[in-house]
Design a protein around this motif. Structure first.
Motif, short mmCIF file in Angstrom:
data_model
loop_
_atom_site.label_atom_id
_atom_site.label_comp_id
_atom_site.label_asym_id
_atom_site.label_seq_id
_atom_site.Cartn_x
_atom_site.Cartn_y
_atom_site.Cartn_z
N LYS A 34 31.75 -28.60 -7.32
CA LYS A 34 32.32 -29.94 -7.51
C LYS A 34 33.70 -30.10 -6.87
CE LYS A 34 34.20 -29.05 -12.12
NZ LYS A 34 35.60 -29.15 -11.81
N ASP A 35 34.38 -29.00 -6.60
CA ASP A 35 35.73 -29.07 -6.05
C ASP A 35 35.81 -28.90 -4.55
OD1 ASP A 35 36.91 -29.42 -8.61
OD2 ASP A 35 36.67 -27.27 -8.97
N ALA A 36 34.84 -28.20 -3.95
CA ALA A 36 34.92 -27.94 -2.52
C ALA A 36 33.58 -27.47 -1.97
CB ALA A 36 35.98 -26.87 -2.24
N VAL A 37 33.40 -27.71 -0.67
CA VAL A 37 32.27 -27.13 0.06
C VAL A 37 32.84 -26.42 1.28
CG1 VAL A 37 30.60 -28.87 -0.69
CG2 VAL A 37 31.79 -29.19 1.46
N VAL A 38 32.19 -25.32 1.64
CA VAL A 38 32.55 -24.58 2.84
C VAL A 38 31.29 -24.53 3.69
CG1 VAL A 38 33.37 -22.40 3.81
CG2 VAL A 38 34.25 -23.20 1.59
N ARG A 39 31.39 -25.08 4.90
CA ARG A 39 30.21 -25.14 5.75
C ARG A 39 30.52 -24.54 7.12
NH1 ARG A 39 30.43 -31.28 7.60
NH2 ARG A 39 31.63 -30.79 9.45
N VAL A 40 29.44 -24.13 7.78
CA VAL A 40 29.50 -23.66 9.16
C VAL A 40 28.58 -24.56 9.96
CG1 VAL A 40 28.92 -21.76 10.71
CG2 VAL A 40 30.04 -21.30 8.53
N ARG A 41 29.03 -24.94 11.15
CA ARG A 41 28.26 -25.85 11.99
C ARG A 41 28.24 -25.33 13.42
NH1 ARG A 41 30.05 -32.02 12.07
NH2 ARG A 41 28.52 -32.19 10.39
N VAL A 42 27.09 -25.49 14.06
CA VAL A 42 26.97 -25.25 15.49
C VAL A 42 26.62 -26.58 16.13
CG1 VAL A 42 25.65 -24.12 17.31
CG2 VAL A 42 26.32 -22.83 15.27
N LYS A 43 27.47 -26.99 17.08
CA LYS A 43 27.29 -28.26 17.78
C LYS A 43 27.75 -28.07 19.23
CE LYS A 43 29.24 -32.90 17.83
NZ LYS A 43 30.27 -33.75 17.25
N ASN A 44 26.90 -28.45 20.16
CA ASN A 44 27.26 -28.35 21.59
C ASN A 44 27.73 -26.95 21.96
OD1 ASN A 44 26.65 -31.04 21.99
ND2 ASN A 44 28.75 -31.70 21.66
N ASN A 45 27.02 -25.93 21.49
CA ASN A 45 27.35 -24.54 21.79
C ASN A 45 28.75 -24.14 21.37
OD1 ASN A 45 24.83 -23.84 22.88
ND2 ASN A 45 25.35 -24.95 24.75
N LYS A 46 29.24 -24.79 20.31
CA LYS A 46 30.52 -24.41 19.71
C LYS A 46 30.30 -24.23 18.22
CE LYS A 46 33.65 -26.47 23.01
NZ LYS A 46 34.83 -27.30 23.20
N GLY A 47 31.06 -23.32 17.63
CA GLY A 47 30.98 -23.08 16.20
C GLY A 47 32.18 -23.64 15.48
N TYR A 48 31.96 -24.09 14.24
CA TYR A 48 33.04 -24.66 13.43
C TYR A 48 32.91 -24.20 11.99
CZ TYR A 48 33.32 -27.84 17.40
OH TYR A 48 33.42 -28.36 18.65
N LEU A 49 34.04 -23.94 11.37
CA LEU A 49 34.12 -23.67 9.95
C LEU A 49 34.86 -24.84 9.34
CD1 LEU A 49 33.78 -21.69 7.53
CD2 LEU A 49 36.08 -20.86 8.10
N THR A 50 34.27 -25.46 8.31
CA THR A 50 34.86 -26.65 7.70
C THR A 50 34.95 -26.46 6.20
OG1 THR A 50 33.84 -28.01 9.43
CG2 THR A 50 34.68 -29.16 7.50
N ILE A 51 36.08 -26.85 5.66
CA ILE A 51 36.30 -26.83 4.21
C ILE A 51 36.60 -28.26 3.80
CG2 ILE A 51 37.72 -25.92 2.34
CD1 ILE A 51 38.47 -23.64 4.43
N LYS A 52 35.83 -28.77 2.82
CA LYS A 52 36.03 -30.14 2.35
C LYS A 52 36.26 -30.12 0.85
CE LYS A 52 33.26 -32.51 5.85
NZ LYS A 52 32.49 -33.74 6.07
N GLY A 53 37.22 -30.93 0.41
CA GLY A 53 37.50 -31.07 -1.01
C GLY A 53 36.57 -32.09 -1.65
N SER A 54 36.74 -32.31 -2.92
CA SER A 54 35.91 -33.28 -3.63
C SER A 54 36.36 -34.70 -3.26
CB SER A 54 36.00 -33.07 -5.14
OG SER A 54 37.33 -33.20 -5.58
#
Length: 159
Positions: A34-54
């Motif tokens: 409920k407080d945060a999500v941590v995701r990994v994404r691959v888009k256009n042959n690039k990698g991203y780590l994203t942290i989102k709050g609630s």
């Protein structure tokens, strides 16, 4: 501090017309609560780590970092909850706003969502004719929830 202000909508694909130059996206979630999500994404042959709050209204904290593609793929494969979100994103510039139209594949086949990022929560939006219904704040449309409760399973619970 990075703040994301975003609204989500269901759309009418027939009114939208032909989409071109989509970007394949694969994303997975390391953790969701409920407080945060941590995701990994691959888009256009690039990698991203994203942290989102609630969410607080239509706003939330968001931090995104580019990471090596090899590491992003390994995290998706070995650390993320399954299933992985698979979608194609189309960018449409209309009425002075950038709309991101996501057409989902795999377990979420049939779901199409448009998102628009805003500078201010009260910013005026001119809606394209293809907008059907706002779903901002409806957790079933959060990508992190689509991983747990895919669209293909909604007929038994949500639809």
């Amino acid at each position: 501090m990075a703040i994301e202000i975003e609204r989500k909508y269901l759309i009418d694909l027939e009114k939208l017309g032909t989409l071109k130059n989509g970007n394949k996206i694969k994303q997975g979630y390391i953790t969701t609560n409920k407080d945060a999500v941590v995701r990994v994404r691959v888009k256009n042959n690039k990698g991203y780590l994203t942290i989102k709050g609630s969410n607080i209204g239509v706003s939330r904290l968001e931090f995104e970092y580019e990471i090596p593609l090899v590491e992003a793929n390994e995290i998706l494969d070995k650390l993320c909850q399954k299933p992985i979100i698979d979608k194609t994103r189309y960018i449409i510039d209309i009425h002075n706003h950038i709309w991101e139209v996501d057409i989902f594949h795999g377990d979420n086949e049939g779901l199409v969502i448009a998102e628009v990022e805003l500078k201010d929560e009260n910013e005026h939006i001119e809606f394209p004719l293809w907008i059907k219904e706002e779903v901002t704040g409806d957790i079933k449309y959060y990508n992190s929830n689509l991983m747990k409760y895919p669209y293909s399973q909604w007929k038994n619970s949500y639809k």
